[in-house]
Design an enzyme around this catalytic site. Structure first.
Site, PDB file in Angstrom:
ATOM      1  N   ASP A 183     -30.722 -73.918 -47.235  1.00  0.00           N
ATOM      2  CA  ASP A 183     -31.351 -73.885 -45.907  1.00  0.00           C
ATOM      3  C   ASP A 183     -30.653 -74.849 -44.952  1.00  0.00           C
ATOM      4  OD1 ASP A 183     -33.151 -72.180 -47.061  1.00  0.00           O
ATOM      5  OD2 ASP A 183     -34.936 -73.227 -46.339  1.00  0.00           O
ATOM      6  N   PRO A 237     -41.969 -69.364 -37.682  1.00  0.00           N
ATOM      7  CA  PRO A 237     -43.251 -69.547 -38.366  1.00  0.00           C
ATOM      8  C   PRO A 237     -43.139 -70.613 -39.455  1.00  0.00           C
ATOM      9  CG  PRO A 237     -42.605 -67.219 -38.313  1.00  0.00           C
ATOM     10  CD  PRO A 237     -41.445 -67.999 -37.786  1.00  0.00           C
ATOM     11  N   GLY A 250     -40.514 -69.012 -44.799  1.00  0.00           N
ATOM     12  CA  GLY A 250     -39.239 -68.585 -45.380  1.00  0.00           C
ATOM     13  C   GLY A 250     -38.123 -68.426 -44.371  1.00  0.00           C
ATOM     14  N   LEU A 251     -38.358 -68.821 -43.114  1.00  0.00           N
ATOM     15  CA  LEU A 251     -37.291 -68.732 -42.116  1.00  0.00           C
ATOM     16  C   LEU A 251     -36.671 -70.105 -41.835  1.00  0.00           C
ATOM     17  CD1 LEU A 251     -38.584 -66.133 -39.472  1.00  0.00           C
ATOM     18  CD2 LEU A 251     -37.111 -65.770 -41.437  1.00  0.00           C
ATOM     19  N   GLY A 252     -36.943 -71.052 -42.705  1.00  0.00           N
ATOM     20  CA  GLY A 252     -36.241 -72.344 -42.612  1.00  0.00           C
ATOM     21  C   GLY A 252     -36.804 -73.288 -41.570  1.00  0.00           C
ATOM     22  N   SER A 253     -38.114 -73.185 -41.286  1.00  0.00           N
ATOM     23  CA  SER A 253     -38.677 -74.020 -40.213  1.00  0.00           C
ATOM     24  C   SER A 253     -38.468 -75.514 -40.477  1.00  0.00           C
ATOM     25  CB  SER A 253     -40.156 -73.722 -40.016  1.00  0.00           C
ATOM     26  OG  SER A 253     -40.848 -73.930 -41.228  1.00  0.00           O
ATOM     27  N   ALA A 275     -36.202 -77.131 -42.330  1.00  0.00           N
ATOM     28  CA  ALA A 275     -34.802 -77.558 -42.188  1.00  0.00           C
ATOM     29  C   ALA A 275     -34.362 -77.504 -40.733  1.00  0.00           C
ATOM     30  CB  ALA A 275     -33.898 -76.669 -43.045  1.00  0.00           C
ATOM     31  N   ALA A 276     -34.863 -76.517 -39.988  1.00  0.00           N
ATOM     32  CA  ALA A 276     -34.452 -76.396 -38.581  1.00  0.00           C
ATOM     33  C   ALA A 276     -35.025 -77.552 -37.761  1.00  0.00           C
ATOM     34  CB  ALA A 276     -34.883 -75.051 -38.013  1.00  0.00           C
TER      35      ALA A 276
HETATM   36  O1  PMV Z   1     -36.978 -72.237 -47.633  1.00  0.00           O
HETATM   37  P1  PMV Z   1     -37.137 -70.848 -48.111  1.00  0.00           P
HETATM   38  O2  PMV Z   1     -38.563 -70.468 -48.357  1.00  0.00           O
HETATM   39  O3  PMV Z   1     -36.394 -69.866 -47.313  1.00  0.00           O
HETATM   40  O4  PMV Z   1     -36.509 -70.738 -49.585  1.00  0.00           O
HETATM   41  C1  PMV Z   1     -35.340 -71.364 -49.945  1.00  0.00           C
HETATM   42  C2  PMV Z   1     -34.665 -70.630 -51.017  1.00  0.00           C
HETATM   43  C3  PMV Z   1     -34.971 -70.981 -52.455  1.00  0.00           C
HETATM   44  O5  PMV Z   1     -33.881 -70.472 -53.200  1.00  0.00           O
HETATM   45  C4  PMV Z   1     -36.261 -70.321 -52.914  1.00  0.00           C
HETATM   46  C5  PMV Z   1     -35.087 -72.475 -52.686  1.00  0.00           C
HETATM   47  C6  PMV Z   1     -33.786 -73.222 -52.513  1.00  0.00           C
HETATM   48  O6  PMV Z   1     -33.852 -74.461 -52.367  1.00  0.00           O
HETATM   49  O7  PMV Z   1     -32.708 -72.625 -52.531  1.00  0.00           O
END
Ligand code: PMV
Length: 320
Positions: free
Chosen positions: A155, A104, A108-111, A113-114
């Site tokens: 991430d 999604p 918050g599941l790293g979309s 970066a993935a």
């Molecule tokens: O990308 P997310 O939403 O899983 O969050 C990353 C984690 C944070 O600590 C909130 C931000 C970071 O850069 O580490």
């Protein structure tokens, strides 16, 4: 050399991730633990078309298709292509680059970066090069800076290495052995929440009350160290209580929300050992630590409490 002018197809993918413990405090130098989630992934497909003059960037989930030459570096996909090609010492290919994710978006599941990791790998694959996880991670980081402003780097690291990581900003990620398998339920709140916003809000709050925030970050750091020991020992009820305590600190940091708090409570009421928000917060995901037998009951309780969907993920013991 390809003389037939047939498209050359290259594929690459990257997993999603969850942060088990330590988000936000990790931006301020405290440790965090992150895990890859292989049930969801981002995929990049490059149809290189020799003899043409443009690379089309097709982001299926965003319903966007743009020419690279018309797309500025404020677009993460364009930036990722340019940075990767520069690092590989090649010109961008021509043809079509298609990205899609079962992760999604902004959840918050790293979309983000993935997707970037898949793009880096597909370009390297097309160029006949193999990049180390550290090289992939570094390139993805430069794109993450655009999304997040001040990302810690967690991430890109967990996604590029595709293994559990003990992460401290600025340090080479330590190999992290998980000796006992365990089960998490991931509940998507269905509320999109860009990490850039919550990271920015925490920064404002930290600037306004540095002592309080440093103290909260220290408490999170302490819990993350305890969590590492609990993971090594397989003491799940204790790990669960650490997660719930971490959630309470995230509430104090100002990154939770009533819907996330309801999900955390529902998971506990249904028998989870512990639960917390995972990632940027406000929306996105809640994770619950469960026994294999209670996973489905907890997942159903989370959906009843408003989760848009749930994923049961079995985190395997690390083999090496
Ligand atoms: O990308 P997310 O939403 O899983 O969050 C990353 C984690 C944070 O600590 C909130 C931000 C970071 O850069 O580490």
């Amino acid at each position: 050399m390809n003389t037939t002018m047939e498209p050359v197809v290259t594929l690459a993918s990257a997993p999603g991730k969850v942060i088990l413990m330590g988000e936000h405090a990790v931006v301020y130098g405290r440790p965090a633990i992150a895990l890859p989630v292989f049930q969801v992934q981002a995929t990049a497909r490059l149809d290189a078309q020799p003899g043409t003059h443009e690379l089309w960037l097709h982001a299926v989930d965003l319903r966007q298709r743009r020419a690279l030459s018309d797309t500025p570096d404020t677009d993460p996909l364009a930036l990722c292509v340019r940075r990767t090609c520069a690092a590989l010492g090649i010109d961008p290919p021509t043809g079509e680059l298609t990205v899609t994710a079962t992760i999604p978006l902004a959840g918050g599941l790293g979309s983000g970066a993935a997707i970037s990791a898949a793009v880096v790998r597909v370009l390297a694959g097309w160029a006949g090069r193999s990049l180390s996880p550290a090289e992939v991670s570094e390139l993805v980081f430069t794109v993450e800076e655009l999304h997040h402003g001040t990302p810690s780097g967690i991430d890109n690291t967990v996604i590029a290495y595709a293994r559990p990581v003990w992460f401290v900003k600025g340090q080479t990620p330590a190999p992290f052995t998980v000796p006992h398998a365990f089960t998490l339920v991931i509940a998507n709140s269905g509320i999109p929440s860009p990490t850039r916003v919550t990271v920015g809000d925490v920064r404002q709050a930290w600037l306004a009350a540095p002592e309080l925030y440093e103290q909260l970050f220290d408490q999170v750091g302490f819990l993350v160290h305890e969590a590492r020991d609990a993971l090594l020992a397989g003491t799940w009820p204790y790990l669960g209580s650490l997660m719930t305590h971490n959630h309470a600190l995230l509430v104090q940091l100002g990154v939770s929300s009533p819907p996330l708090d309801r999900l955390v409570q529902a998971a506990q009421d249904a028998g989870a050992w512990g639960a917390k928000l995972s990632g940027g917060g406000r929306g996105g995901n809640v994770i619950a630590l469960v026994s294999g037998t209670s996973a489905e009951v907890v997942a159903a309780a989370l959906r009843d409490a408003g989760a848009a969907n749930t994923i049961v993920t079995h985190v395997p013991a690390t083999k090496d």
